[in-house]
Design a protein around this motif. Structure first.
Motif, PDB file in Angstrom:
ATOM      1  N   ILE A   1      -3.772  -0.598   6.270  1.00 34.03           N
ATOM      2  CA  ILE A   1      -4.177   0.751   5.863  1.00 34.03           C
ATOM      3  C   ILE A   1      -3.721   1.771   6.913  1.00 34.03           C
ATOM      4  O   ILE A   1      -3.190   2.829   6.582  1.00 34.03           O
TER       5      ILE A   1
ATOM      6  N   THR B   1      -6.122  -6.935   1.798  1.00 33.51           N
ATOM      7  CA  THR B   1      -5.678  -5.767   2.564  1.00 33.51           C
ATOM      8  C   THR B   1      -6.424  -5.677   3.896  1.00 33.51           C
ATOM      9  O   THR B   1      -7.641  -5.826   3.932  1.00 33.51           O
TER      10      THR B   1
ATOM     11  N   LEU C   1      -5.306   6.327  -1.751  1.00 30.67           N
ATOM     12  CA  LEU C   1      -4.728   5.058  -1.283  1.00 30.67           C
ATOM     13  C   LEU C   1      -4.624   4.147  -2.486  1.00 30.67           C
ATOM     14  O   LEU C   1      -5.592   3.988  -3.230  1.00 30.67           O
TER      15      LEU C   1
ATOM     16  N   GLN D   1      -4.462  -1.604  -2.833  1.00 32.56           N
ATOM     17  CA  GLN D   1      -5.386  -2.533  -2.171  1.00 32.56           C
ATOM     18  C   GLN D   1      -5.529  -3.839  -2.968  1.00 32.56           C
ATOM     19  O   GLN D   1      -5.629  -3.813  -4.188  1.00 32.56           O
TER      20      GLN D   1
ATOM     21  N   LEU E   1       0.823  -1.216   0.000  1.00 37.70           N
ATOM     22  CA  LEU E   1       0.000   0.000   0.000  1.00 37.70           C
ATOM     23  C   LEU E   1       0.855   1.263   0.000  1.00 37.70           C
ATOM     24  O   LEU E   1       1.974   1.268   0.508  1.00 37.70           O
TER      25      LEU E   1
END
Lengths: 570, 570
Positions: free
Chosen positions: A417, A412, A405, A408, A383
């Motif tokens: 995250i 994930t 972001l 993914q 990520l």
């Protein structure tokens, strides 16, 4: 410079919701006593308007009643805990406040809010730093300055903010001309409190803060102080007229604003004449409390960050594009104060935890996510995030940016995250440091203060690994109030038992960082790769000048991931 | 063409975990009875290997015992629910299975798995479609074909998948040469079952499916069927030798594989000689069950999607870059079957709900998120996502791609993200349709089937609004089994009470879509703007050829957001 034990300086820190008093022993830096008093008005000290979410005001009377309550409380505590304590052993008082928080005052320097007519008028109160009602006016000021006086903007990052002095006054002029007309002058909160305590409240008598003037009011000696009358008059003729009733001279916080008046001395239980330093903003005195010096960057990490460093004024320094402010003497006399910042840091993690609420009931707290994220290797999630959920203050100075972001997969996890968001803010921090260094301002050492720095060891280690620098935590948990006490001791001067300079005072009371996070070589190597990709996204989405192709981004992230996961197994 | 009420066709649908039998009344399309039988072996019918997560096999015996159990069950149900029902009123049987699911067999066509020696050997079982153990071999096949026979790849999207026929056989050759050597031939599951039921199991007697051969084994008349012996021998000489023991001719599912053997007739309680159609893959017969025709695209929306349409074989058609397959007769005889797909659709929503678990306990279910997301206006979140969490099958054919979300602020909510993910899959669907149309294959109508299409009205409406086309839901909830029954009725032919063509049979039994989602003009307009931005990100991150700058992306998203939020208030 050694001082006899048992002399003190008093720092008063006017925050958003409360005022804090901190009594610091000179020589040792021991924090002998502290007291906090919440403001009595509004919601947690803030006056709000249901119909206008941008509005945030304060009752100036809260500053005065808060001062009295909390100084008396801290003296009472000191009497109990410090053997032989006497108020006469306090050599000086320093004051920091939020800002820009301007207050409309009459000819005598009394806030309009105290007059019967205006008591209930929100526009006659103190306009708290986070009031954004002047956003349209800010845009207009920026536009005019960009066209006619780009030099005004060069010192404050290219955009004049809705949080700043003239945006607020200009908005008052438009939204409530009756208040604007009634105001003889406008005074920053950090100037108002010392003026009252020293009996110098008449606007023309107030020693105005260099820091507030330079960072928020486009004040600079190069163009004769505040923006020209002609410039302000082009916004509105009445704004041009106001200029003469503002100020033409500013002071650094090593200068005394005056001595405590007899009235206030009685009210507080302190000797009359006790020196009170010229005020300054919390972040700037906080940087002093954290030991700021040339080569040392102080990061105040909270919901957003304020990044402050200094540079000797006798050495050449270009305008650094994207910085919020470059002001001679705004932090330390004889140095340029350099201010940068990230629009959101803790706010991003809070958004993820409280807004997205990931991981079900048990696994979604900051603590749980940090604990699980610590165990991950850099790059192992694949990520990468941009830290722009609230825009970008430095170096892009662009509120119209948003979060991103990438990377993914179907596997994930929330902690991956969370880690990516923490890393993103660290990449943002690195971008600021790199910008400083590109313009010759070396950053050897980083000192962090604020709640997140103290509580979140995971974040501090990620920052050390990303920045490739030691991350120190400031010794004091109250760096702003400590910095104010430092200013009080310097304003007193050696002849009254204080210090000759900030550097002397810092050496004597600020102390060494007790906790240091050291970068790991291997992790830093991975983060250099990831930062290259971060910078690519940063420039692709954040600048007009970048051109290229992002075909490698996802593949390179997967490449790093695959290597890092294999390492996991080995 | 009318048929007397009370005649039927039987569809058998061999899925990943179970086999389903569906009895369809000819003329009316009424689904008279259905029965499901779960496979007995492994975990939910799948044989796994703890040490190798890519491995997924099935016991071929489950196909046979499942057939017996579930046909007997469906007949028993029909006897109860259909007045005067007799098994002799079943005119034909059709069969669909997963694929590519090849089974190693001996000279007599008996699976090696049935031999004592190999009973417990996972490599001797059926290699289920989602087995990825052959990924290295797939890459090698792709590389060799790209170099020496690019035409092989042109019909299957440019990349030979690890899920396909030769990747699996080649991997077996390397990983377990004893099994490879013992196998006289390899037979797709969809060929194996009809062969057994009709007593034509000897490899050289089996009527192989055009659909399996063309889509998964690079079979094409243009180069004389399967890839050349020389090509296969370059991978491994033993693979070259195997080619002669595979097949040179393929059949469409309107052709009977044969008649039910006496043994199986007794076992099932059906008349011997009942025609059994040549088998095909579930998605292809599912498309038929959903009424596929030129100009009509069938989307089977599940964890991923399979998108199928057809194009008259007598009209010109170029190779369409990025499609999974273009095979003459693979869906309807006389038409090219065109297959595309999205690597993850439901899987992305499942990841968000089950992997990220947003919104705390109550607000994080698909139902709750859909309910709240429905109320949002297109663009009002400022979010935009790429649907690549599991790579991109069509049109980029690239597994090394990942998800992306842009536009997050400090106020972004779980339902906004959920909606953005649904929209992203709709944008992915539009990209596929646009690619079809760029190459002259018009898509006027879209019919969706699969659990998500039936259950999630919110998603269907988003798709209609994004695609700017009517989204219909297939009448049957069992389109695969229905398509198989259609094939059975066509294989029987009019002289035995069936139909002359797929078109006739579809008209008679597939029926009209009972639920239609119509695009809203205003929403479609917004989505056209958002799709332009999606396409920009798609090309910037997904292609080597794009160059440019993404400076407008976040700003344009905020611009759309601001307009849409203002509309909210108005």
């Amino acid at each position: 410079m050694k001082r006899p034990a048992g002399t003190f300086s008093l720092g008063l820190d006017f925050g958003t919701n409360s005022v804090r008093a901190l009594l610091v022993e000179l020589g040792t830096g021991r924090e002998a006593a502290t007291a906090v008093h919440p403001y009595g008005s509004g919601r947690e000290g803030i006056l709000l308007d249901r119909a206008e979410p941008n509005l945030a005001r304060q009752n100036p009377a809260d500053y005065l009643s808060g001062t009295a309550a909390c100084v008396k409380a801290v003296l009472a505590k000191a009497r109990k805990s410090v053997k032989g304590f006497r108020p006469s052993r306090i050599v000086g008082i320093g004051i920091d406040t939020t800002g820009s928080t301007p207050i409309p005052v009459d000819r005598a320097g009394v806030p309009l809010a105290f007059a019967k007519d205006f008591k209930r008028n929100l526009n006659a109160q103190a306009w708290l730093w986070k009031d954004h009602t002047g956003h349209a006016e800010a845009a207009q000021i920026t536009e005019l300055a960009a066209r006619e006086h780009p030099e005004y903007l060069a010192k404050c990052g290219g955009t004049y903010s809705s949080e700043w002095f003239f945006s607020k006054i200009f908005h008052c002029l438009r939204a409530d001309p009756r208040v604007f007309e009634a105001a003889w002058s406008w005074v920053e909160c950090c100037d108002y409190v010392p003026a009252v305590l020293t009996g110098a409240a008449r606007p023309e008598a107030i020693k105005r803060s260099r820091c507030a003037a330079g960072h928020k009011a486009m004040f600079h000696d190069a163009w004769g102080g505040l923006p020209s009358r002609g410039f302000l008059a082009k916004l509105d003729p009445r704004l041009g007229e106001l200029r003469d009733r503002l100020y033409g001279k500013t002071y650094t916080s090593d200068v005394p604003a005056g001595g405590l008046t007899k009235d206030w001395a009685e009210k507080l239980g302190l000797p009359a004449g006790t020196p009170v330093a010229v005020g300054a903003f919390d972040a700037h005195l906080g940087a002093i409390g954290a030991g700021v010096a040339p080569g040392k960057l102080v990061k105040i990490i909270g919901t957003s960050t304020c990044d402050i460093t200094v540079w000797p004024a006798d050495r050449p320094l270009a305008d650094i594009p994207g910085l919020c402010g470059i002001v001679d003497g705004s932090v330390l006399p004889g140095c340029f104060g350099l201010e940068a910042g990230q629009s959101a840091v803790g706010d991003i993690f809070n958004w993820f935890v409280a807004g997205i609420k990931p991981g079900g009931e048990r696994r979604g707290s900051h603590e749980a996510l940090s604990r699980r994220a610590t165990r991950l290797r850099p790059g192992a999630s694949g990520l990468l995030a941009l830290d722009w959920n609230n825009g970008n203050r430095t170096i892009l100075v662009d509120q119209r940016l948003t979060g991103l972001l990438v990377g993914q997969t179907l596997h994930t996890t929330p902690e991956e995250i969370y880690r990516a968001l923490v890393e993103a803010t660290a990449f943002g921090a690195l971008t600021i440091i790199n910008r400083f260094e590109e313009y010759g301002v070396k950053v050897g050492e980083v000192v962090a203060c604020g709640g997140i720095a103290e509580k979140n060891a995971f974040l501090m280690q990620v920052y050390a690994d990303v920045l490739g620098r030691e991350m120190k935590i400031a010794r004091s948990a109250q760096t702003c109030a400590l910095g104010a006490a430092v200013a009080g001791s310097v304003a007193a001067g050696p002849e009254r038992g204080g210090y000759a300079s900030f550097a002397d005072a810092q050496a004597a009371v600020c102390g060494e960082s007790p906790r240091i996070f050291r970068p790991d070589r291997e992790r830093h190597k991975i983060y250099r790769e990831l930062y290259r990709l971060y910078r690519e996204l940063h420039d692709a989405f954040g600048t007009r000048t970048w051109t290229g192709n992002l075909h490698r981004v996802m593949k390179d992230l997967l490449g790093v991931r695959d290597v890092q996961r294999t390492n996991d197994g080995g």
